[in-house]
Design a protein around this motif. Sequence first.
Motif, PDB file in Angstrom:
ATOM      1  N   SER A  51     -59.465  -4.714  -5.641  1.00 55.06           N
ATOM      2  CA  SER A  51     -59.181  -5.687  -5.309  1.00 55.06           C
ATOM      3  C   SER A  51     -56.994  -5.390  -6.258  1.00 55.06           C
ATOM      4  CB  SER A  51     -60.053  -6.880  -6.539  1.00 55.06           C
ATOM      5  OG  SER A  51     -59.422  -7.860  -6.289  1.00 55.06           O
ATOM      6  N   GLY A  52     -56.604  -5.464  -5.470  1.00 61.37           N
ATOM      7  CA  GLY A  52     -55.624  -5.921  -5.878  1.00 61.37           C
ATOM      8  C   GLY A  52     -54.843  -4.833  -6.167  1.00 61.37           C
TER       9      GLY A  52
ATOM     10  N   ALA B 262     -44.846  -3.476  -6.777  1.00 60.04           N
ATOM     11  CA  ALA B 262     -43.921  -3.784  -5.274  1.00 60.04           C
ATOM     12  C   ALA B 262     -44.299  -5.158  -5.633  1.00 60.04           C
ATOM     13  CB  ALA B 262     -44.516  -2.804  -4.599  1.00 60.04           C
ATOM     14  N   ASP B 263     -42.863  -5.749  -5.085  1.00 55.41           N
ATOM     15  CA  ASP B 263     -42.886  -7.221  -5.320  1.00 55.41           C
ATOM     16  C   ASP B 263     -43.964  -7.561  -3.773  1.00 55.41           C
ATOM     17  OD1 ASP B 263     -42.364 -10.068  -4.136  1.00 55.41           O
ATOM     18  OD2 ASP B 263     -40.566  -9.601  -3.605  1.00 55.41           O
ATOM     19  N   PRO B 264     -44.943  -8.735  -4.402  1.00 58.52           N
ATOM     20  CA  PRO B 264     -46.225  -8.870  -3.615  1.00 58.52           C
ATOM     21  C   PRO B 264     -45.614 -10.220  -2.766  1.00 58.52           C
ATOM     22  CG  PRO B 264     -46.449 -10.437  -5.292  1.00 58.52           C
ATOM     23  CD  PRO B 264     -44.589  -9.092  -5.781  1.00 58.52           C
TER      24      PRO B 264
ATOM     25  N   VAL C 151     -46.978  -6.838   1.705  1.00 58.11           N
ATOM     26  CA  VAL C 151     -48.287  -7.137   2.266  1.00 58.11           C
ATOM     27  C   VAL C 151     -48.900  -6.434   3.497  1.00 58.11           C
ATOM     28  CG1 VAL C 151     -48.041  -9.783   1.467  1.00 58.11           C
ATOM     29  CG2 VAL C 151     -46.906  -8.578   3.879  1.00 58.11           C
ATOM     30  N   ALA C 152     -50.218  -6.272   3.235  1.00 57.76           N
ATOM     31  CA  ALA C 152     -50.951  -5.850   4.284  1.00 57.76           C
ATOM     32  C   ALA C 152     -50.294  -5.724   5.839  1.00 57.76           C
ATOM     33  CB  ALA C 152     -52.843  -6.321   4.391  1.00 57.76           C
TER      34      ALA C 152
ATOM     35  N   THR D  70     -55.470   4.817 -12.535  1.00 49.20           N
ATOM     36  CA  THR D  70     -55.685   3.214 -12.530  1.00 49.20           C
ATOM     37  C   THR D  70     -57.159   3.543 -12.420  1.00 49.20           C
ATOM     38  OG1 THR D  70     -55.035   4.059 -10.158  1.00 49.20           O
ATOM     39  CG2 THR D  70     -53.065   3.705 -11.142  1.00 49.20           C
ATOM     40  N   THR D  71     -57.360   2.235 -11.473  1.00 47.81           N
ATOM     41  CA  THR D  71     -58.435   1.650 -10.909  1.00 47.81           C
ATOM     42  C   THR D  71     -58.425   1.677 -10.223  1.00 47.81           C
ATOM     43  OG1 THR D  71     -58.323  -0.699 -11.741  1.00 47.81           O
ATOM     44  CG2 THR D  71     -58.585   0.006 -13.183  1.00 47.81           C
ATOM     45  N   CYS D  72     -57.007   1.847  -8.657  1.00 45.15           N
ATOM     46  CA  CYS D  72     -58.017   2.129  -8.378  1.00 45.15           C
ATOM     47  C   CYS D  72     -58.069   3.271  -6.928  1.00 45.15           C
ATOM     48  CB  CYS D  72     -56.491   1.554  -7.129  1.00 45.15           C
ATOM     49  SG  CYS D  72     -55.510   0.209  -7.334  1.00 45.15           S
TER      50      CYS D  72
END
Length: 139
Positions: free
Chosen positions: A83-84, A100-102, A106-107, A123-125
């Motif tokens: 998530s995130g 990055a600018d959310p 976007v996907a 990172t946690t990703c």
Amino acid sequence: MRGLAAVLLCLVLASCGQVPPAEVPSSSTPTTDATTPSTPAPLPPSSTPLPTAPPVPTLPTPSRALEPGTTVVRGTVSAGAESGCVLLSNGVAQYLLLGADPAIAVAGAVVEVTGRPDPGAMTTCQQGTPFHVTKTQRG
């Protein structure tokens, strides 16, 4: 006197680059010269289409106007497994976008990000190469 010396020097230099033409033998029998390449016979037309090369993927390209180490990457945004997490794929590499600018990243969006890759960042990703974004724009 200097003008005459300059003119003579120009004439000498100009004549150094000229090579006299090769003489052609006047005999009626054909001869082969090792220095003259032979022209291959044309190939017959083929009904089979030639294979085409796959498209070249977009590679991260450093910009001349940016600070050293800053990179511009263009690709498609996707959501990460965690998530995130926001990923950018350009067909060659996958980057984890940090900062990055959310509203833009976007996907499914094609974007261009400017920043610095940081392969050693934790990172946690756990996906892609971490990339610290300083600018996000639609690609």
